[in-house]
Design a protein around this motif. Structure first.
Motif, PDB file in Angstrom:
ATOM      1  N   THR A  93      14.146  30.165  52.525  1.00 18.40           N
ATOM      2  CA  THR A  93      14.985  30.365  53.713  1.00 18.40           C
ATOM      3  C   THR A  93      14.147  30.347  54.981  1.00 18.40           C
ATOM      4  O   THR A  93      14.505  29.706  55.980  1.00 18.40           O
ATOM      5  N   ARG A  94      13.016  31.029  54.935  1.00 18.64           N
ATOM      6  CA  ARG A  94      12.141  31.092  56.117  1.00 18.64           C
ATOM      7  C   ARG A  94      11.597  29.705  56.475  1.00 18.64           C
ATOM      8  O   ARG A  94      11.543  29.335  57.658  1.00 18.64           O
ATOM      9  N   ALA A  95      11.204  28.929  55.466  1.00 19.57           N
ATOM     10  CA  ALA A  95      10.704  27.582  55.733  1.00 19.57           C
ATOM     11  C   ALA A  95      11.778  26.720  56.386  1.00 19.57           C
ATOM     12  O   ALA A  95      11.505  25.976  57.343  1.00 19.57           O
ATOM     13  N   ASN A 108      23.682  26.450  55.891  1.00 20.76           N
ATOM     14  CA  ASN A 108      22.989  27.070  57.029  1.00 20.76           C
ATOM     15  C   ASN A 108      21.505  27.300  56.785  1.00 20.76           C
ATOM     16  O   ASN A 108      20.818  27.894  57.605  1.00 20.76           O
ATOM     17  N   GLY A 109      20.996  26.820  55.638  1.00 19.73           N
ATOM     18  CA  GLY A 109      19.575  26.956  55.343  1.00 19.73           C
ATOM     19  C   GLY A 109      19.221  28.174  54.524  1.00 19.73           C
ATOM     20  O   GLY A 109      18.087  28.317  54.061  1.00 19.73           O
ATOM     21  N   HIS A 110      20.184  29.065  54.317  1.00 20.03           N
ATOM     22  CA  HIS A 110      19.917  30.282  53.526  1.00 20.03           C
ATOM     23  C   HIS A 110      19.948  29.950  52.038  1.00 20.03           C
ATOM     24  O   HIS A 110      20.770  29.164  51.571  1.00 20.03           O
ATOM     25  N   MET A 111      19.019  30.568  51.280  1.00 15.87           N
ATOM     26  CA  MET A 111      18.994  30.383  49.829  1.00 15.87           C
ATOM     27  C   MET A 111      19.250  31.712  49.137  1.00 15.87           C
ATOM     28  O   MET A 111      18.656  32.737  49.485  1.00 15.87           O
ATOM     29  N   ALA A 112      20.147  31.692  48.175  1.00 16.82           N
ATOM     30  CA  ALA A 112      20.468  32.889  47.404  1.00 16.82           C
ATOM     31  C   ALA A 112      19.411  33.117  46.326  1.00 16.82           C
ATOM     32  O   ALA A 112      18.580  32.251  46.051  1.00 16.82           O
ATOM     33  N   TRP A 113      19.457  34.303  45.707  1.00 14.58           N
ATOM     34  CA  TRP A 113      18.519  34.613  44.638  1.00 14.58           C
ATOM     35  C   TRP A 113      19.285  35.255  43.489  1.00 14.58           C
ATOM     36  O   TRP A 113      20.454  35.601  43.616  1.00 14.58           O
ATOM     37  N   GLY A 114      18.622  35.383  42.336  1.00 18.00           N
ATOM     38  CA  GLY A 114      19.265  35.974  41.173  1.00 18.00           C
ATOM     39  C   GLY A 114      19.081  35.118  39.942  1.00 18.00           C
ATOM     40  O   GLY A 114      18.207  34.245  39.891  1.00 18.00           O
ATOM     41  N   SER A 115      19.902  35.362  38.922  1.00 21.95           N
ATOM     42  CA  SER A 115      19.848  34.629  37.656  1.00 21.95           C
ATOM     43  C   SER A 115      21.235  34.114  37.311  1.00 21.95           C
ATOM     44  O   SER A 115      22.248  34.673  37.724  1.00 21.95           O
ATOM     45  N   GLY A 116      21.265  33.039  36.545  1.00 20.07           N
ATOM     46  CA  GLY A 116      22.546  32.486  36.123  1.00 20.07           C
ATOM     47  C   GLY A 116      22.357  31.144  35.463  1.00 20.07           C
ATOM     48  O   GLY A 116      21.261  30.795  35.027  1.00 20.07           O
ATOM     49  N   MET A 117      23.432  30.374  35.389  1.00 20.69           N
ATOM     50  CA  MET A 117      23.405  29.053  34.778  1.00 20.69           C
ATOM     51  C   MET A 117      23.639  27.999  35.855  1.00 20.69           C
ATOM     52  O   MET A 117      24.591  28.092  36.628  1.00 20.69           O
ATOM     53  N   CYS A 118      22.757  27.007  35.877  1.00 25.23           N
ATOM     54  CA  CYS A 118      22.845  25.917  36.848  1.00 25.23           C
ATOM     55  C   CYS A 118      23.423  24.683  36.156  1.00 25.23           C
ATOM     56  O   CYS A 118      22.874  24.221  35.158  1.00 25.23           O
ATOM     57  N   ASP A 119      24.515  24.149  36.709  1.00 21.39           N
ATOM     58  CA  ASP A 119      25.131  22.952  36.131  1.00 21.39           C
ATOM     59  C   ASP A 119      25.379  21.897  37.206  1.00 21.39           C
ATOM     60  O   ASP A 119      26.325  21.109  37.114  1.00 21.39           O
ATOM     61  N   LEU A 120      24.514  21.859  38.211  1.00 22.62           N
ATOM     62  CA  LEU A 120      24.684  20.914  39.312  1.00 22.62           C
ATOM     63  C   LEU A 120      24.239  19.515  38.897  1.00 22.62           C
ATOM     64  O   LEU A 120      23.095  19.303  38.508  1.00 22.62           O
ATOM     65  N   PHE A 121      25.145  18.563  38.997  1.00 23.29           N
ATOM     66  CA  PHE A 121      24.859  17.163  38.711  1.00 23.29           C
ATOM     67  C   PHE A 121      24.727  16.441  40.052  1.00 23.29           C
ATOM     68  O   PHE A 121      25.691  16.323  40.805  1.00 23.29           O
ATOM     69  N   ILE A 122      23.528  15.954  40.340  1.00 22.84           N
ATOM     70  CA  ILE A 122      23.260  15.274  41.607  1.00 22.84           C
ATOM     71  C   ILE A 122      23.186  13.770  41.366  1.00 22.84           C
ATOM     72  O   ILE A 122      22.375  13.306  40.563  1.00 22.84           O
ATOM     73  N   TYR A 123      24.036  13.027  42.042  1.00 23.22           N
ATOM     74  CA  TYR A 123      24.033  11.570  41.945  1.00 23.22           C
ATOM     75  C   TYR A 123      24.351  11.007  43.332  1.00 23.22           C
ATOM     76  O   TYR A 123      24.729  11.763  44.247  1.00 23.22           O
ATOM     77  N   PRO A 124      24.169   9.699  43.557  1.00 24.91           N
ATOM     78  CA  PRO A 124      24.349   9.139  44.898  1.00 24.91           C
ATOM     79  C   PRO A 124      25.673   9.545  45.536  1.00 24.91           C
ATOM     80  O   PRO A 124      26.734   9.516  44.897  1.00 24.91           O
ATOM     81  N   GLY A 125      25.571   9.908  46.806  1.00 24.98           N
ATOM     82  CA  GLY A 125      26.699  10.452  47.546  1.00 24.98           C
ATOM     83  C   GLY A 125      26.522  11.931  47.816  1.00 24.98           C
ATOM     84  O   GLY A 125      27.161  12.483  48.713  1.00 24.98           O
ATOM     85  N   TYR A 126      25.625  12.573  47.045  1.00 26.61           N
ATOM     86  CA  TYR A 126      25.349  13.994  47.247  1.00 26.61           C
ATOM     87  C   TYR A 126      24.603  14.207  48.572  1.00 26.61           C
ATOM     88  O   TYR A 126      23.705  13.440  48.922  1.00 26.61           O
ATOM     89  N   LYS A 127      24.976  15.241  49.320  1.00 26.48           N
ATOM     90  CA  LYS A 127      24.323  15.587  50.584  1.00 26.48           C
ATOM     91  C   LYS A 127      23.354  16.746  50.356  1.00 26.48           C
ATOM     92  O   LYS A 127      23.773  17.850  50.019  1.00 26.48           O
ATOM     93  N   PHE A 128      22.070  16.467  50.505  1.00 27.92           N
ATOM     94  CA  PHE A 128      21.046  17.478  50.249  1.00 27.92           C
ATOM     95  C   PHE A 128      21.045  18.536  51.350  1.00 27.92           C
ATOM     96  O   PHE A 128      21.131  18.221  52.537  1.00 27.92           O
TER      97      PHE A 128
END
Length: 353
Positions: A252-254, A279-299
């Protein structure tokens, strides 16, 4: 850009690395400017020339567990078990006292629900469920399950790395781990990190480059092929992540200070993007990530990526294509093949800026 065939390319078999280079940071590094498509050929120890003082380099500290187990069925037939979700199974074990995991099981005939598998060193598994070729096993044991698995298990190398009887060599236990691996739970290595050495990281830190560690336990799903013609219909595997508050605050700071966030590997990319807000903020914690990134995704977070070369038609190739553009990526791959770069897990690296 949504057709599976759009992510195909021809790779000569001899370009698939079967062993790593002797010195990790002497692997080659193909630097790609995603705006211009310009290429620069370097060695990995020269990565400092791609980075800038103030960059935040995010690494995945997951550690590969020897998740391939051999044993016998009740009938005496041979069986091989590959644990798919060791990290989430172990997390449940710590809270519920039962170690249950989804597994791939290879046998002449698939074990039936309710049957037992005998895996050695007092480790037994009961088949609890069967769903589309994946068996849910409940492990029965005395002692420390992680130590038992370390003792009897084998490192699950990717299928394109060939070994005698597909059993890893002693060197693979070291070679297939990053130098910063510390959190056990992966069944595949975050291979972009394999190129770093402790000395290289010290040199980068001395030049003003900052590091942050996150954890995403890579699952076997990273090797599961996409089987749909329209990639938007694909459902990606979920993987267990843990991000500390300190690491999230660093990211977040970076972002707030306008410094680059450099993700080492697609696992770091997915975790950073999954937990980041616009807004540039990043959350923290534990969980399951199921993000599928393919063309058209906005970083939202990642500015640069260090990565290896990926299999044709893989979700990992789709991710880097989303970041740098499909044509730019495939053109860079063609140049790498021409220049005899080494591909996949034990192969060379790329830097997308």
């Amino acid at each position: 850009m949504y057709r599976l065939a759009d992510y195909s390319y021809d790779l000569p078999q001899e370009r698939i690395a079967q062993e790593p280079v002797r010195q990790r940071d002497t692997s080659r590094l193909l630097c790609v400017n995603r705006k211009t498509g310009a290429l620069m050929h370097k060695f990995f120890y020269e990565i400092k020339h791609c980075l800038k003082p103030g960059d935040l380099v995010v690494i995945n500290n997951t550690k590969v567990v020897p998740a391939r187990l051999k044993g016998k069925k009740e009938t005496g037939g041979r069986v091989e078990v590959l644990i798919l979700d060791y990290a989430s199974g172990f997390a449940d074990f710590k809270t519920k006292g039962v170690f249950t995991c989804d597994c791939l099981v290879r046998a002449s005939r698939a074990p039936k629900v309710g049957s037992f598998l005998f895996l050695g060193d007092g480790l037994t598994a009961r088949v609890e469920n069967s769903d589309n070729g994946i068996l849910t096993l409940r492990f029965i044991f005395n002692g420390d399950i992680s130590e038992i698995i370390k003792k009897i298990g084998d490192i699950p190398l990717p299928p394109y790395i060939k070994r005698q009887n597909q059993i890893s060599e002693p060197e693979d236990r070291t070679n297939y781990q990053t130098v910063f691996a510390s959190k056990e739970g992966a069944v595949a290595a975050p291979t972009a990190g394999l190129h770093f050495t402790g000395a290289l990281m010290d040199d980068l830190a001395a030049s003003g480059i900052e590091f942050a560690e996150i954890t995403l336990h890579v699952g076997y799903g990273t090797f599961v092929p996409v089987r749909v013609d329209d990639i938007r219909d694909h459902r990606i595997h979920s993987e267990f992540y843990t991000v500390s508050r300190a690491a999230a605050d660093r990211v977040t700071r970076a972002r707030q200070q306008g410094r680059r966030v450099v993700a080492v590997g697609t696992t770091a990319v997915r975790t950073l993007e999954y937990l980041s807000e616009d807004n540039g903020h990043m959350a923290w914690g534990s969980g399951m990530c199921d993000l599928f990134i393919y063309p058209g995704y906005k970083f939202k977070c990642v500015d640069s990526i260090v990565t290896n070369f990926h299999l044709p038609e893989s979700t990992l190739l789709m991710l880097v294509s989303a970041f740098a553009g499909r044509e730019t990526v495939l053109s860079a791959y063609a140049a790498a093949i021409k220049e005899k770069y080494r591909f996949f897990s034990y192969g060379d690296a790329m830097f997308f800026e």
